[in-house]
Design an enzyme around this catalytic site. Structure first.
Site, PDB file in Angstrom:
ATOM      1  N   GLY A  12       6.212   5.547   5.056  1.00  0.00           N
ATOM      2  CA  GLY A  12       7.041   4.968   5.885  1.00  0.00           C
ATOM      3  C   GLY A  12       7.249   3.510   5.654  1.00  0.00           C
ATOM      4  O   GLY A  12       8.175   2.737   6.116  1.00  0.00           O
ATOM      5  N   LEU A  13       6.626   3.138   4.537  1.00  0.00           N
ATOM      6  CA  LEU A  13       6.724   1.727   4.047  1.00  0.00           C
ATOM      7  C   LEU A  13       7.808   1.383   2.855  1.00  0.00           C
ATOM      8  O   LEU A  13       7.958   0.315   2.211  1.00  0.00           O
ATOM      9  CB  LEU A  13       5.458   1.004   3.822  1.00  0.00           C
ATOM     10  CG  LEU A  13       4.515   0.617   4.929  1.00  0.00           C
ATOM     11  CD1 LEU A  13       3.253  -0.092   4.412  1.00  0.00           C
ATOM     12  CD2 LEU A  13       5.277   0.008   6.269  1.00  0.00           C
ATOM     13  N   GLY A  14       8.523   2.654   2.422  1.00  0.00           N
ATOM     14  CA  GLY A  14       9.340   2.664   1.299  1.00  0.00           C
ATOM     15  C   GLY A  14       8.738   2.445   0.262  1.00  0.00           C
ATOM     16  O   GLY A  14       8.938   1.819  -0.841  1.00  0.00           O
ATOM     17  N   ASP A  26      16.440   2.718   1.979  1.00  0.00           N
ATOM     18  CA  ASP A  26      15.165   2.025   1.504  1.00  0.00           C
ATOM     19  C   ASP A  26      15.129   1.507   0.071  1.00  0.00           C
ATOM     20  O   ASP A  26      14.634   0.544  -0.339  1.00  0.00           O
ATOM     21  CB  ASP A  26      13.845   3.362   1.126  1.00  0.00           C
ATOM     22  CG  ASP A  26      13.454   3.957   2.439  1.00  0.00           C
ATOM     23  OD1 ASP A  26      14.073   3.215   3.616  1.00  0.00           O
ATOM     24  OD2 ASP A  26      12.414   4.599   2.413  1.00  0.00           O
ATOM     25  N   SER A  45       7.857   4.862  -1.845  1.00  0.00           N
ATOM     26  CA  SER A  45       8.420   5.389  -3.211  1.00  0.00           C
ATOM     27  C   SER A  45       9.613   4.754  -3.728  1.00  0.00           C
ATOM     28  O   SER A  45       9.913   4.707  -4.913  1.00  0.00           O
ATOM     29  CB  SER A  45       8.957   6.975  -2.679  1.00  0.00           C
ATOM     30  OG  SER A  45       9.940   6.694  -1.451  1.00  0.00           O
ATOM     31  N   ALA A  46      10.508   4.267  -2.910  1.00  0.00           N
ATOM     32  CA  ALA A  46      11.554   3.460  -3.276  1.00  0.00           C
ATOM     33  C   ALA A  46      11.192   2.090  -4.023  1.00  0.00           C
ATOM     34  O   ALA A  46      11.740   1.796  -5.138  1.00  0.00           O
ATOM     35  CB  ALA A  46      12.690   3.136  -2.047  1.00  0.00           C
ATOM     36  N   ALA A  47      10.109   1.586  -3.313  1.00  0.00           N
ATOM     37  CA  ALA A  47       9.843   0.504  -4.010  1.00  0.00           C
ATOM     38  C   ALA A  47       9.346   0.707  -5.693  1.00  0.00           C
ATOM     39  O   ALA A  47       9.454  -0.131  -6.281  1.00  0.00           O
ATOM     40  CB  ALA A  47       8.658  -0.290  -3.218  1.00  0.00           C
ATOM     41  N   PRO A  98       0.933  -1.256   0.090  1.00  0.00           N
ATOM     42  CA  PRO A  98      -0.092   0.068   0.048  1.00  0.00           C
ATOM     43  C   PRO A  98       0.873   1.517  -0.121  1.00  0.00           C
ATOM     44  O   PRO A  98       1.927   1.213   0.520  1.00  0.00           O
ATOM     45  CB  PRO A  98      -0.775  -0.152   1.508  1.00  0.00           C
ATOM     46  CG  PRO A  98      -0.051  -1.086   2.160  1.00  0.00           C
ATOM     47  CD  PRO A  98       0.779  -1.861   1.192  1.00  0.00           C
TER      48      PRO A  98
HETATM   49  C1  MEV Z   1      12.781   6.641   5.503  1.00  0.00           C
HETATM   50  O1  MEV Z   1      12.287   5.594   5.288  1.00  0.00           O
HETATM   51  C2  MEV Z   1      14.266   6.610   6.424  1.00  0.00           C
HETATM   52  C3  MEV Z   1      14.807   7.884   6.628  1.00  0.00           C
HETATM   53  O2  MEV Z   1      15.970   7.706   7.312  1.00  0.00           O
HETATM   54  C4  MEV Z   1      15.273   8.571   5.337  1.00  0.00           C
HETATM   55  C5  MEV Z   1      16.340   7.852   4.668  1.00  0.00           C
HETATM   56  O3  MEV Z   1      17.201   7.140   5.321  1.00  0.00           O
HETATM   57  O4  MEV Z   1      16.699   8.078   3.514  1.00  0.00           O
HETATM   58  C6  MEV Z   1      13.931   8.868   7.249  1.00  0.00           C
END
Ligand code: MEV
Length: 313
Positions: free
Chosen positions: A96-98, A143, A100-102, A92
């Site tokens: 916080g669950l990454g 991430d 964007s990176a996923a 989803p």
């Molecule tokens: C975000 O998932 C984690 C942070 O530490 C940012 C990052 O490491 O790039 C807040």
């Protein structure tokens, strides 16, 4: 058509501190963002069909476009290459669950397939890191590394820009967790900048907290590797307290952490950038996992039941 996927993740120790070169522990989760890419005729056409927190897609829209342009540049392609992109998958769009990176890893893999670029995982990871700059400003790389490779890992950014330290962490068996979502979309870039500013202005307060966070990650790794899950949970609680002190928790995150601990979670903390987004509760065994889920549901929060240490690296 090219296809690709990237893993979602939870950070068990060290978010924010990893940006400053301290170690963190991250686990991919078995939910992915998937992408399909076709050569297009006019600009970037993006169809985003992920399940998201309310307002997530709108809030991230400009960052998403910037991230794809950054990716294309990192692939030595014209930033305005016309592409039709579909994004979906089981992960989803909660902060916080990454996510964007996923999505960056998924899109980079799909572009690589569609344009027959044959990019290695290492290259995909480097491209997704460039894309992460659109979302996080000064990302650590934790991430995109988890999204690319999966698995449970120890991560330490190389502040000089060279090779990061990435080491697989071995655990005896996968561990159940519950992710609770505040439903609030958070701006990772603003959160990362806020911590950096406050640290600069108040080193007397922040330097000892950063040292504590480093010690927690080291102790957390030892406890995970020796299978001492009570200890892992205690250390996660302690990590949450430090994250509160550096100003990245929120009322809803604290409430979710509190609920999880009252239901027998071994430990709980916010995960990712904070300021909204998600928290993670360590809930070994189906029983405690079910109790935490029941309480989150009762309090009106969305959640994800999953495990750490399942995906491969
Ligand atoms: C975000 O998932 C984690 C942070 O530490 C940012 C990052 O490491 O790039 C807040």
């Amino acid at each position: 058509m090219g296809k690709g996927s990237g893993y979602g993740k939870v950070i068990l120790f060290g978010e924010h501190f990893v940006v400053h070169g301290l170690p963190g522990i991250v686990s991919a989760i078995d939910s992915t963002t998937d992408a399909e890419v076709k050569k297009g005729v006019k600009g970037l056409q993006i169809k985003d069909e992920r399940k998201t927190a309310k307002g997530y897609s709108e809030e991230k829209r400009l960052q998403q476009i910037e991230s794809i342009e950054r990716m294309l540049k990192a692939m030595n392609l014209d930033a305005k290459t016309p592409l039709d992109i579909w994004i979906g998958g089981s992960l989803p769009g909660f902060s916080g669950l990454g996510a964007s990176a996923a999505s960056s890893v998924a899109i980079a893999r799909a572009i690589s397939e569609e344009l027959s670029l044959n990019l290695s995982n290492e290259k995909i990871n480097a491209i997704a890191y460039e894309a992460e700059k659109a979302y996080a400003g000064n990302p650590s790389g934790i991430d995109n590394t988890a999204a690319t490779y999966g698995g449970l890992m120890w991560f330490k950014k190389n502040p000089a820009g060279g090779q990061d330290v990435v080491e697989k962490i071995h655990i005896r068996k996968p561990i159940e967790i519950v992710i609770g979502s505040t439903g609030k979309v958070a701006n990772t870039k603003a959160m990362v900048e806020g911590v950096a500013d406050r640290k600069k202005k108040n080193p007397a307060k922040y330097d000892p907290l950063f040292k504590q966070a480093e010690n927690l990650a080291v102790a957390g790794r030892k406890a995970l590797e020796s299978g001492d899950l009570k200890k892992v949970g205690d250390l996660m609680n302690e990590n949450h307290r430090i994250l509160q002190e550096i100003g990245v928790s929120s009322k809803e995150l604290d409430q979710l952490v509190d609920i999880a601990c009252k239901q027998g979670s071994f430990g709980a903390k916010l995960t990712g950038g904070g300021g909204g987004g998600c928290m993670v509760a360590l809930t070994p065994g189906k029983e405690v996992q079910g109790k935490v889920v029941g309480a989150f549901k009762g309090a009106g929060y969305e959640y994800l039941m999953t495990r750490i240490g399942v995906t491969t690296y």
